[in-house]
Design an enzyme around this catalytic site. Structure first.
Site, PDB file in Angstrom:
ATOM      1  N   CYS A   1      -0.390 -23.775  17.739  1.00 22.62           N
ATOM      2  CA  CYS A   1       0.941 -23.307  17.650  1.00 22.62           C
ATOM      3  C   CYS A   1       1.553 -23.227  16.377  1.00 22.62           C
ATOM      4  O   CYS A   1       0.778 -22.359  15.381  1.00 22.62           O
ATOM      5  CB  CYS A   1       2.041 -25.039  17.813  1.00 22.62           C
ATOM      6  SG  CYS A   1       3.372 -24.707  17.449  1.00 22.62           S
TER       7      CYS A   1
ATOM      8  N   ASP B   1       4.612 -36.277  18.623  1.00 18.45           N
ATOM      9  CA  ASP B   1       3.994 -35.592  17.295  1.00 18.45           C
ATOM     10  C   ASP B   1       4.385 -36.439  16.017  1.00 18.45           C
ATOM     11  O   ASP B   1       5.359 -37.547  16.602  1.00 18.45           O
ATOM     12  CB  ASP B   1       4.772 -34.398  16.936  1.00 18.45           C
ATOM     13  CG  ASP B   1       4.339 -33.426  15.840  1.00 18.45           C
ATOM     14  OD1 ASP B   1       3.153 -33.928  15.134  1.00 18.45           O
ATOM     15  OD2 ASP B   1       4.599 -32.022  16.194  1.00 18.45           O
TER      16      ASP B   1
END
Ligand SMILES: O=C(O)c1ccccc1NCC(=O)[C@H](O)[C@H](O)COP(=O)(O)O
Length: 216
Positions: free
Chosen positions: A12, A133
């Site tokens: 990412c 996350d």
């Protein structure tokens, strides 16, 4: 879901063409482009469209949004042509599914949210998967911090991506501990925000493959 035979990998916060190209060479499954306004990895649409051209076949392009205006999401979909959207804010299911693309919903594992993690998935019945996350609700990703992996629920019927503070030195242990459908990494393979490090990228993939080979 059963433990996967192959752990999917998403890199990412890509900002450079050479990093996107190398991700493809390494066999990474997806690259993420960040459009969240607070991010040091944020791309504008022109940059992202140019970067997209470097994604190899069979590599998904994920556009990451955080409480963005719908108009921005629509423009990203039209001009960058991501294969998936990823939502990191307080977006509800109806908003997330309103752009005609499959989507991942980030679930904040930090802070003090009393609702059990598995129950939170029910808020997004149309999500193709969830990214767990380490930030608190309302916080940004890309922190480089881990969370307590024992809090990841088992027996969930949709793909779970483990994120937050994973890197080449701990991804083997993370996969052994959690057996996620996929792993997502940003700062753990960087030399500076947005600048990926080729050696760390390669080592990360090698460690994922090593964990997959060691699976029972
Ligand atoms: O990466 C960012 O800067 C970011 C900003 C705002 C919302 C989300 C963001 N990133 C989301 C990701 O998917 C990251 O890969 C994930 O948080 C893991 O980051 P890291 O702990 O650095 O590996």
């Amino acid at each position: 879901m059963n433990a996967p035979l192959r752990t999917r990998i998403k890199f990412c916060g890509m900002t450079r063409a050479q990093d996107v190209a190398l991700a493809g060479e390494l066999g990474v499954d997806a690259v993420g482009f960040v459009f969240a306004s607070k991010s040091p990895r944020r791309l504008d649409i022109e940059q992202a469209a140019a970067l997209r051209a470097h994604a190899m076949p069979f590599v998904d392009v994920v556009a990451l949004m955080m409480d963005s205006p719908a108009e921005l999401v629509r423009e990203v979909v039209a001009r960058v042509r991501p294969t998936l959207l990823q939502f990191h804010g307080d977006e509800d299911d109806a908003y997330c599914r309103g752009f005609g693309l499959p989507f991942l919903k980030a679930v904040a594992m930090g802070g003090t949210d009393d609702e059990p993690v598995a129950a939170r998935f029910a808020h997004h019945p149309h999500a193709s998967g969830f990214l767990l996350d380490s930030h608190a609700r309302g916080g940004s990703g890309g922190t480089g911090r881990t969370f307590d992996w024992s809090r990841v629920p088992h027996g969930i019927d949709r793909p779970l991506l483990l994120a937050g503070g994973i890197g080449p030195d701990n991804v083997f242990d993370a996969i052994r501990a959690v057996q996620p459908w996929g792993v997502d990494v940003s700062s753990g393979i960087e030399s500076a925000p947005g600048e990926k490090d080729a050696v760390k990228m390669r080592r990360f993939v090698e460690e994922v493959r090593r964990a997959d080979a060691a699976a029972d």
